[in-house]
Motif scaffolding. Structure first.
Motif, mmCIF file in Angstrom:
data_model
loop_
_atom_site.group_PDB
_atom_site.id
_atom_site.type_symbol
_atom_site.label_atom_id
_atom_site.label_comp_id
_atom_site.label_asym_id
_atom_site.label_seq_id
_atom_site.Cartn_x
_atom_site.Cartn_y
_atom_site.Cartn_z
ATOM 1 N N PHE A 199 0.818 -1.209 0.000
ATOM 2 C CA PHE A 199 0.000 0.000 0.000
ATOM 3 C C PHE A 199 0.857 1.266 0.000
ATOM 4 O O PHE A 199 0.361 2.346 -0.293
ATOM 5 C CB PHE A 199 -0.956 0.009 1.197
ATOM 6 C CG PHE A 199 -1.922 -1.136 1.150
ATOM 7 C CD1 PHE A 199 -2.990 -1.113 0.266
ATOM 8 C CD2 PHE A 199 -1.742 -2.249 1.951
ATOM 9 C CE1 PHE A 199 -3.880 -2.172 0.203
ATOM 10 C CE2 PHE A 199 -2.622 -3.310 1.889
ATOM 11 C CZ PHE A 199 -3.697 -3.274 1.017
ATOM 12 N N ARG A 200 2.137 1.117 0.316
ATOM 13 C CA ARG A 200 3.061 2.243 0.265
ATOM 14 C C ARG A 200 3.807 2.264 -1.055
ATOM 15 O O ARG A 200 4.636 3.116 -1.280
ATOM 16 C CB ARG A 200 4.088 2.139 1.390
ATOM 17 C CG ARG A 200 3.557 2.476 2.757
ATOM 18 C CD ARG A 200 4.717 2.692 3.728
ATOM 19 N NE ARG A 200 5.689 1.611 3.664
ATOM 20 C CZ ARG A 200 5.809 0.648 4.572
ATOM 21 N NH1 ARG A 200 5.015 0.630 5.604
ATOM 22 N NH2 ARG A 200 6.722 -0.274 4.449
ATOM 23 N N GLY A 201 3.538 1.308 -1.910
ATOM 24 C CA GLY A 201 4.266 1.227 -3.167
ATOM 25 C C GLY A 201 5.658 0.662 -2.991
ATOM 26 O O GLY A 201 6.535 0.865 -3.813
ATOM 27 N N THR A 202 5.878 -0.055 -1.903
ATOM 28 C CA THR A 202 7.172 -0.643 -1.615
ATOM 29 C C THR A 202 7.156 -2.109 -2.004
ATOM 30 O O THR A 202 6.187 -2.810 -1.744
ATOM 31 C CB THR A 202 7.478 -0.537 -0.103
ATOM 32 O OG1 THR A 202 7.414 0.827 0.274
ATOM 33 C CG2 THR A 202 8.850 -1.078 0.224
ATOM 34 N N LEU A 203 8.218 -2.557 -2.625
ATOM 35 C CA LEU A 203 8.336 -3.962 -2.970
ATOM 36 C C LEU A 203 8.902 -4.738 -1.800
ATOM 37 O O LEU A 203 9.734 -4.237 -1.045
ATOM 38 C CB LEU A 203 9.278 -4.141 -4.162
ATOM 39 C CG LEU A 203 8.828 -3.595 -5.500
ATOM 40 C CD1 LEU A 203 9.918 -3.850 -6.538
ATOM 41 C CD2 LEU A 203 7.532 -4.237 -5.938
ATOM 42 N N ASP A 225 19.592 -2.390 -11.502
ATOM 43 C CA ASP A 225 18.464 -1.642 -12.085
ATOM 44 C C ASP A 225 17.228 -1.753 -11.198
ATOM 45 O O ASP A 225 16.529 -0.767 -10.972
ATOM 46 C CB ASP A 225 18.139 -2.148 -13.489
ATOM 47 C CG ASP A 225 19.152 -1.713 -14.534
ATOM 48 O OD1 ASP A 225 19.972 -0.811 -14.237
ATOM 49 O OD2 ASP A 225 19.129 -2.286 -15.648
ATOM 50 N N LEU A 226 16.956 -2.962 -10.725
ATOM 51 C CA LEU A 226 15.806 -3.163 -9.839
ATOM 52 C C LEU A 226 15.947 -2.296 -8.588
ATOM 53 O O LEU A 226 15.001 -1.627 -8.177
ATOM 54 C CB LEU A 226 15.670 -4.633 -9.448
ATOM 55 C CG LEU A 226 14.593 -4.949 -8.422
ATOM 56 C CD1 LEU A 226 13.199 -4.704 -9.004
ATOM 57 C CD2 LEU A 226 14.705 -6.375 -7.936
ATOM 58 N N HIS A 227 17.135 -2.290 -8.025
ATOM 59 C CA HIS A 227 17.354 -1.496 -6.805
ATOM 60 C C HIS A 227 17.227 0.003 -7.086
ATOM 61 O O HIS A 227 16.687 0.746 -6.276
ATOM 62 C CB HIS A 227 18.721 -1.811 -6.201
ATOM 63 C CG HIS A 227 18.966 -1.085 -4.914
ATOM 64 N ND1 HIS A 227 18.253 -1.333 -3.772
ATOM 65 C CD2 HIS A 227 19.821 -0.090 -4.603
ATOM 66 C CE1 HIS A 227 18.661 -0.523 -2.811
ATOM 67 N NE2 HIS A 227 19.617 0.239 -3.299
ATOM 68 N N PHE A 264 17.404 -11.314 -2.126
ATOM 69 C CA PHE A 264 18.016 -11.750 -3.372
ATOM 70 C C PHE A 264 18.714 -13.080 -3.175
ATOM 71 O O PHE A 264 19.809 -13.309 -3.638
ATOM 72 C CB PHE A 264 19.006 -10.699 -3.887
ATOM 73 C CG PHE A 264 18.341 -9.404 -4.261
ATOM 74 C CD1 PHE A 264 17.613 -9.319 -5.427
ATOM 75 C CD2 PHE A 264 18.427 -8.297 -3.449
ATOM 76 C CE1 PHE A 264 16.995 -8.138 -5.786
ATOM 77 C CE2 PHE A 264 17.808 -7.105 -3.794
ATOM 78 C CZ PHE A 264 17.089 -7.031 -4.966
ATOM 79 N N GLY A 265 18.061 -13.973 -2.448
ATOM 80 C CA GLY A 265 18.689 -15.262 -2.162
ATOM 81 C C GLY A 265 18.145 -16.356 -3.006
ATOM 82 O O GLY A 265 17.284 -16.313 -3.785
#
Length: 115
Positions: A75-79, A102-104, A114-115
């Motif tokens: 809801f905060r637009g955070t992944l 790029d993703l970061h 990222f595991g």
């Protein structure tokens, strides 16, 4: 952290607070609970039986808080989550480090594993 380290100075360092503030917080918690959580001597610190029991529940609370915070990230637009990807050999060479960079850059607050 004090229960894990059994040392106020090390725990304060790991928490990035001054030792006196951490000691004051623990003393206040013990006053509120009406029981000692730590047995303190000059040479060492140990958890009391009440402290051992409290630590078990405190860990559960911390896990629940992390889950609650994570549940509203969308809801905060955070992944958040785990990044998984695959590639076919016919696709050609892929610069994985560049793709993750790029993703970061696109999502700097990403709480991704990222595991």
């Amino acid at each position: 952290m004090v229960a894990d380290e059994l040392n106020f100075t090390r725990a304060a360092g790991r928490l990035h607070v001054v030792q006196s503030a951490l000691s004051t917080s623990i003393a206040k918690l013990e006053r509120e609970l009406g029981i000692a959580l730590f047995d303190r001597t000059r040479q060492q610190i140990r958890l009391t039986p009440a402290g051992e029991r409290f630590r078990i529940h405190a860990r559960e609370v911390r896990r629940s808080v992390r889950a609650a915070v994570g549940s509203v990230d969308e809801f905060r637009g955070t992944l958040s989550g785990t990044v998984e990807f695959g590639s076919l050999i016919s696709f050609g060479p892929m610069d994985v480090a560049h793709a993750l960079g790029d993703l970061h850059r696109l999502h700097p607050t990403c709480a991704c594993d990222f595991g």
